[in-house]
Scaffold this motif. Structure first.
Motif, PDB file in Angstrom:
ATOM      1  N   LEU A 144      45.308  26.588  30.808  1.00  0.00           N
ATOM      2  CA  LEU A 144      43.866  26.482  31.553  1.00  0.00           C
ATOM      3  C   LEU A 144      43.947  27.632  32.578  1.00  0.00           C
ATOM      4  N   ASP A 145      45.152  27.954  33.206  1.00  0.00           N
ATOM      5  CA  ASP A 145      44.917  29.123  34.170  1.00  0.00           C
ATOM      6  C   ASP A 145      44.758  30.509  33.620  1.00  0.00           C
ATOM      7  N   GLY A 146      45.467  30.444  32.298  1.00  0.00           N
ATOM      8  CA  GLY A 146      45.033  31.549  31.259  1.00  0.00           C
ATOM      9  C   GLY A 146      43.815  31.936  31.004  1.00  0.00           C
ATOM     10  N   GLU A 147      43.071  30.775  30.541  1.00  0.00           N
ATOM     11  CA  GLU A 147      41.914  30.834  30.185  1.00  0.00           C
ATOM     12  C   GLU A 147      40.762  31.259  31.311  1.00  0.00           C
ATOM     13  N   ILE A 148      41.099  30.723  32.598  1.00  0.00           N
ATOM     14  CA  ILE A 148      40.332  31.144  33.679  1.00  0.00           C
ATOM     15  C   ILE A 148      40.449  32.623  33.892  1.00  0.00           C
ATOM     16  N   CYS A 149      41.555  33.033  34.072  1.00  0.00           N
ATOM     17  CA  CYS A 149      41.828  34.361  34.136  1.00  0.00           C
ATOM     18  C   CYS A 149      41.197  35.402  33.280  1.00  0.00           C
ATOM     19  N   LYS A 150      40.972  34.971  31.840  1.00  0.00           N
ATOM     20  CA  LYS A 150      40.610  35.620  30.863  1.00  0.00           C
ATOM     21  C   LYS A 150      38.932  35.666  31.015  1.00  0.00           C
ATOM     22  N   LEU A 151      38.331  34.377  31.395  1.00  0.00           N
ATOM     23  CA  LEU A 151      36.980  34.153  31.641  1.00  0.00           C
ATOM     24  C   LEU A 151      36.614  35.225  32.680  1.00  0.00           C
ATOM     25  N   VAL A 152      37.153  35.066  33.816  1.00  0.00           N
ATOM     26  CA  VAL A 152      36.914  36.062  35.039  1.00  0.00           C
ATOM     27  C   VAL A 152      36.883  37.437  34.967  1.00  0.00           C
ATOM     28  N   THR A 153      37.812  37.802  33.980  1.00  0.00           N
ATOM     29  CA  THR A 153      37.951  39.218  33.512  1.00  0.00           C
ATOM     30  C   THR A 153      36.794  39.557  32.748  1.00  0.00           C
ATOM     31  N   TYR A 154      36.486  38.971  31.648  1.00  0.00           N
ATOM     32  CA  TYR A 154      35.132  38.947  30.868  1.00  0.00           C
ATOM     33  C   TYR A 154      33.957  38.953  31.854  1.00  0.00           C
ATOM     34  N   ALA A 155      33.749  38.050  32.674  1.00  0.00           N
ATOM     35  CA  ALA A 155      32.414  37.952  33.537  1.00  0.00           C
ATOM     36  C   ALA A 155      32.329  39.381  34.118  1.00  0.00           C
ATOM     37  N   ASP A 156      33.375  39.973  34.853  1.00  0.00           N
ATOM     38  CA  ASP A 156      33.313  41.065  35.376  1.00  0.00           C
ATOM     39  C   ASP A 156      32.539  41.030  36.694  1.00  0.00           C
TER      40      ASP A 156
END
Length: 200
Positions: free
Chosen positions: A162-174
């Motif tokens: 879940l934390d990995g998904e959050i990090c990925k999404l935050v990076t994508y949202a920029d």
């Protein structure tokens, strides 16, 4: 350690459902690759050998896919593992991650000058949304309320995933808030298999 250029080569992650002491030693005794130290993370092995927990699921598998057999204590294997802990090379950091293990079972056998025990409570189901929001803030972003609800259903039993998904999404949202569409686009539920993706 992991931020170094060779960090990924000095990280091993093992899951206690299908490994033994030999596997741990093979990784822990290895010399670091172009670095001073290496990190070995072992999930669920101590608890399985102590008969105190079920084998850990591999990252990305839901609780429904975990083994359901009653755990059985393996005294010989447990003793062998505990005897090995003081012998771990100084260049290796070994992290034993357990879901349900009384620290008293092993505390007296750990080398006090090198070992530390930390307990972290899992968020309750009703608190998972707030945990997701805190992790998003930690990663430098934020999520819309609907996106938080989607993520809370993604892998409630696997906080690492879940934390990995959050990090990925935050990076994508920029810099903008993560939306439900972002979650739909980038996050795959643990139940999705390669066959399902091929059929799509």
């Amino acid at each position: 350690m992991l931020a170094e250029p060779t960090g990924e080569y000095n990280l091993s992650e093992l899951f206690g459902g299908d490994i033994g002491l030999g596997d741990v030693r093979a990784h822990a005794d290895a010399l670091p690759f172009m670095a001073d130290r290496r990190l070995v993370i072992v999930h669920g092995l101590l608890g399985r050998l102590a008969g105190a927990s079920k084998p850990a699921a591999r990252r990305g598998k839901s609780a429904r896919t975990r083994a359901t057999a009653t755990p059985v204590r393996d005294n010989d294997a447990l003793e062998a593992l505990l005897d090995y802990l003081p012998l771990i090379p100084p260049s290796t950091a070994l992290v034993l991650v357990e879901d349900a293990l009384d620290p008293a079972i092993v505390a007296g056998r750990l080398p006090p000058e090198r070992a530390h025990i930390h307990a972290y409570d899992r968020p309750r189901p009703g608190d998972l949304g707030r945990w997701i929001e805190r992790r998003a803030k930690h990663h430098g972003g934020k999520l819309e309320a609907a996106a938080v609800r989607q993520l809370a259903q993604l892998a409630p039993d696997d906080l690492g995933l879940l934390d990995g998904e959050i990090c990925k999404l935050v990076t994508y949202a920029d810099g903008r808030a993560v939306t439900p569409d972002d979650v739909e686009l980038l996050s795959v539920t643990p139940e999705v298999t390669i066959f399902g993706l091929l059929d799509a």
